[in-house]
Design an enzyme around this catalytic site. Structure first.
Site, PDB file in Angstrom:
ATOM      1  N   ARG A   1       0.797  -1.224   0.000  1.00 54.89           N
ATOM      2  CA  ARG A   1       0.000   0.000   0.000  1.00 54.89           C
ATOM      3  C   ARG A   1       0.832   1.278   0.000  1.00 54.89           C
ATOM      4  NH1 ARG A   1      -0.952   3.063   4.018  1.00 54.89           N
ATOM      5  NH2 ARG A   1      -0.079   1.539   5.463  1.00 54.89           N
TER       6      ARG A   1
ATOM      7  N   HIS B   1      13.572   3.233  22.830  1.00 56.21           N
ATOM      8  CA  HIS B   1      13.127   4.092  23.917  1.00 56.21           C
ATOM      9  C   HIS B   1      11.774   3.594  24.406  1.00 56.21           C
ATOM     10  CE1 HIS B   1      16.351   6.900  24.005  1.00 56.21           C
ATOM     11  NE2 HIS B   1      16.335   6.972  22.696  1.00 56.21           N
TER      12      HIS B   1
ATOM     13  N   GLU C   1       2.264   5.246  24.602  1.00 59.11           N
ATOM     14  CA  GLU C   1       1.272   4.783  23.627  1.00 59.11           C
ATOM     15  C   GLU C   1       0.295   3.805  24.283  1.00 59.11           C
ATOM     16  OE1 GLU C   1       2.188   1.792  20.760  1.00 59.11           O
ATOM     17  OE2 GLU C   1       1.282   2.899  19.112  1.00 59.11           O
TER      18      GLU C   1
ATOM     19  N   TRP D   1       2.651   8.637  15.955  1.00 61.91           N
ATOM     20  CA  TRP D   1       1.367   8.621  15.238  1.00 61.91           C
ATOM     21  C   TRP D   1       1.122   9.893  14.434  1.00 61.91           C
ATOM     22  CZ3 TRP D   1      -1.650   4.717  13.954  1.00 61.91           C
ATOM     23  CH2 TRP D   1      -1.520   3.521  14.668  1.00 61.91           C
TER      24      TRP D   1
ATOM     25  N   TYR E   1      -7.395   1.881  17.957  1.00 60.19           N
ATOM     26  CA  TYR E   1      -7.303   0.975  19.113  1.00 60.19           C
ATOM     27  C   TYR E   1      -8.060   1.403  20.372  1.00 60.19           C
ATOM     28  CZ  TYR E   1      -3.532  -0.768  16.183  1.00 60.19           C
ATOM     29  OH  TYR E   1      -2.809  -1.232  15.127  1.00 60.19           O
TER      30      TYR E   1
ATOM     31  N   ARG F   1     -12.058 -19.721  27.777  1.00 59.66           N
ATOM     32  CA  ARG F   1     -11.316 -19.724  26.506  1.00 59.66           C
ATOM     33  C   ARG F   1     -11.801 -18.595  25.615  1.00 59.66           C
ATOM     34  NH1 ARG F   1     -12.210 -26.180  26.557  1.00 59.66           N
ATOM     35  NH2 ARG F   1     -14.331 -25.376  26.483  1.00 59.66           N
ATOM     36  N   ARG F   2     -12.455 -17.616  26.257  1.00 65.07           N
ATOM     37  CA  ARG F   2     -13.059 -16.510  25.505  1.00 65.07           C
ATOM     38  C   ARG F   2     -12.534 -15.156  25.965  1.00 65.07           C
ATOM     39  NH1 ARG F   2     -19.344 -18.668  25.949  1.00 65.07           N
ATOM     40  NH2 ARG F   2     -18.930 -20.686  24.968  1.00 65.07           N
TER      41      ARG F   2
ATOM     42  N   CYS G   1      -3.306  -3.056  13.181  1.00 68.62           N
ATOM     43  CA  CYS G   1      -2.297  -4.058  12.819  1.00 68.62           C
ATOM     44  C   CYS G   1      -2.266  -5.132  13.899  1.00 68.62           C
ATOM     45  CB  CYS G   1      -0.933  -3.409  12.693  1.00 68.62           C
ATOM     46  SG  CYS G   1      -0.864  -2.364  11.245  1.00 68.62           S
TER      47      CYS G   1
ATOM     48  N   ARG H   1      -1.860  -8.797  12.140  1.00 66.68           N
ATOM     49  CA  ARG H   1      -2.123  -9.164  10.733  1.00 66.68           C
ATOM     50  C   ARG H   1      -1.050  -8.663   9.786  1.00 66.68           C
ATOM     51  NH1 ARG H   1      -3.078  -4.784   7.716  1.00 66.68           N
ATOM     52  NH2 ARG H   1      -3.533  -2.954   8.967  1.00 66.68           N
TER      53      ARG H   1
ATOM     54  N   ALA I   1       2.938  -6.747   9.865  1.00 66.20           N
ATOM     55  CA  ALA I   1       4.022  -6.476  10.805  1.00 66.20           C
ATOM     56  C   ALA I   1       5.230  -5.863  10.107  1.00 66.20           C
ATOM     57  CB  ALA I   1       4.420  -7.777  11.510  1.00 66.20           C
ATOM     58  N   ASP I   2       5.483  -4.602  10.412  1.00 62.25           N
ATOM     59  CA  ASP I   2       6.692  -3.879   9.979  1.00 62.25           C
ATOM     60  C   ASP I   2       7.792  -4.356  10.929  1.00 62.25           C
ATOM     61  OD1 ASP I   2       8.728  -1.985   9.743  1.00 62.25           O
ATOM     62  OD2 ASP I   2       7.360  -0.271   9.614  1.00 62.25           O
TER      63      ASP I   2
ATOM     64  N   HIS J   1       6.850  -8.415   7.245  1.00 63.21           N
ATOM     65  CA  HIS J   1       7.671  -7.841   6.169  1.00 63.21           C
ATOM     66  C   HIS J   1       8.798  -6.952   6.665  1.00 63.21           C
ATOM     67  CE1 HIS J   1       3.921  -5.502   6.807  1.00 63.21           C
ATOM     68  NE2 HIS J   1       4.736  -4.452   6.829  1.00 63.21           N
ATOM     69  N   LEU J   2       9.837  -6.902   5.828  1.00 65.67           N
ATOM     70  CA  LEU J   2      10.882  -5.884   5.976  1.00 65.67           C
ATOM     71  C   LEU J   2      10.719  -4.951   4.787  1.00 65.67           C
ATOM     72  CD1 LEU J   2      14.042  -8.017   6.920  1.00 65.67           C
ATOM     73  CD2 LEU J   2      13.017  -6.220   8.345  1.00 65.67           C
TER      74      LEU J   2
END
Ligand code: MHF
Ligand SMILES: O=c1ccn([C@H]2C[C@H](O)[C@@H](COP(=O)(O)O)O2)c(=O)[nH]1
Length: 264
Positions: free
Chosen positions: A21, A51, A58, A80, A94, A126-127, A146, A166, A168-169, A207-208
């Site tokens: 994207r 840091h 955050e 952000w 979030y 389990r919920r 993410c 889902r 990941a940078d 991904h990188l």
């Protein structure tokens, strides 16, 4: 943090080139899991200096249900900035989904309060799940979540947490995400009176970015150092009452910071 180096190494060896994207381009693998025993140390990457300040602020900002960057900016946190509108708003990201998921009748659900309640009432459940992935609200969010779903698990008096991320940078975002959820798990442990278990990180598109490959290779030449500890100096009345000053990283040794550009 050998686990983290292994993920970068896997992407460099097995990753496929994939457009994305942002237009930067990535090398990517699909599906990866890492496990961190929170009793063995606090999982803060040691092969580049991080840091914790941005990470703590955050997380407190998410827990406050806040989705405007004013609090972050007031505390010198700029991560952000690129995504906020002229008023500093990010839409129902979030914090909004964690604390006030909208219901069809016009009410809201506080998933964090419900999670703590459930951990106390029925730890075998389990919920015990928090989801930030709200398809109805996605069009109004500055960025789709993410780290989109997490689950708690209690066994032998230990509390574990698993995150599904889902997208990941791996160079910039993932060290933040691991530390953030490890910290959240320690806070929940303190609140409900359980010992720390494992933090399990599960990634989807890992991904990188193409402009992080040299930085990743540099990091792979470095040896991981012993993990620090995270001390929480006070036991606040609820999960919503923590302050920045309550946290201290003890014994953090790290290799020098490695700067990298964030893709927007
Ligand atoms: N491409 C991309 N990667 C991300 O990790 C990411 C996004 N976008 N968008 C939303 C948030 C913002 N996040 C960010 C954004 C910037 C840094 C970053 O620049 N980190 C620097 C230091 C920044 C600081 O501590 O002030 C680093 O070297 O880790 C980290 C996470 C995580 N998320
Ligand atoms: O906490 C976060 C937030 C974001 N990221 C990364 C993952 C991707 O590189 C981008 C999001 O782009 P999408 O096209 O929406 O997947 O941000 C992260 O790693 N951690």
């Amino acid at each position: 943090m050998r686990q983290y180096l292994d993920l970068m190494d896997r992407i460099l060896r097995e990753g496929v080139e994939k457009r994305d994207r942002t237009g930067t381009g990535t090398r990517s693998v699909f599906g990866h899991q890492m496990r961190f025993d929170l009793a063995a140390g606090f999982p803060l990457v040691t092969t580049k200096k991080l840091h914790l300040k941005s990470i703590i602020h955050e997380l407190l900002w998410f827990l406050a249900g806040d989705t405007n960057i004013a609090y972050l900016k007031a505390n010198g946190v700029g991560i952000w900035d690129e995504w906020a509108d002229q008023n500093g708003d990010l839409g129902p990201v979030y914090g909004a989904q964690w604390r006030s998921w909208p219901t069809p009748d016009g009410g809201t659900i506080d998933q964090i309060a419900q999670t703590l309640d459930l951990l106390r009432r029925d730890p075998d459940s389990r919920r015990i799940i928090v989801s930030a992935w709200n398809p109805a609200d996605l069009p109004r969010m500055a960025l789709a979540p993410c780290h989109c779903l997490f689950q708690f698990y209690v066994a032998d008096g230990r509390l574990s947490c698993q995150l599904y991320q889902r997208s990941a940078d791996v160079f910039l975002g993932v060290p933040f995400n691991i530390a953030s959820y490890a910290l959240l798990t320690l806070m929940v442990c303190q609140q409900v009176g359980l010992a720390p278990g494992d933090f399990v990180w599960t990634g989807g598109d890992c991904h990188l970015y193409s402009d992080h490959l040299d930085q990743a290779r540099l990091q792979l030449t470095r040896s991981p150092l012993p993990l620090p500890a995270l001390s929480i100096k006070r036991r606040p009345a609820t999960i919503f009452d923590y302050r920045y000053e309550d946290f201290e990283v003890v014994g953090y040794q790290a290799h020098p910071h490695i700067p990298a550009r964030v893709s927007k």
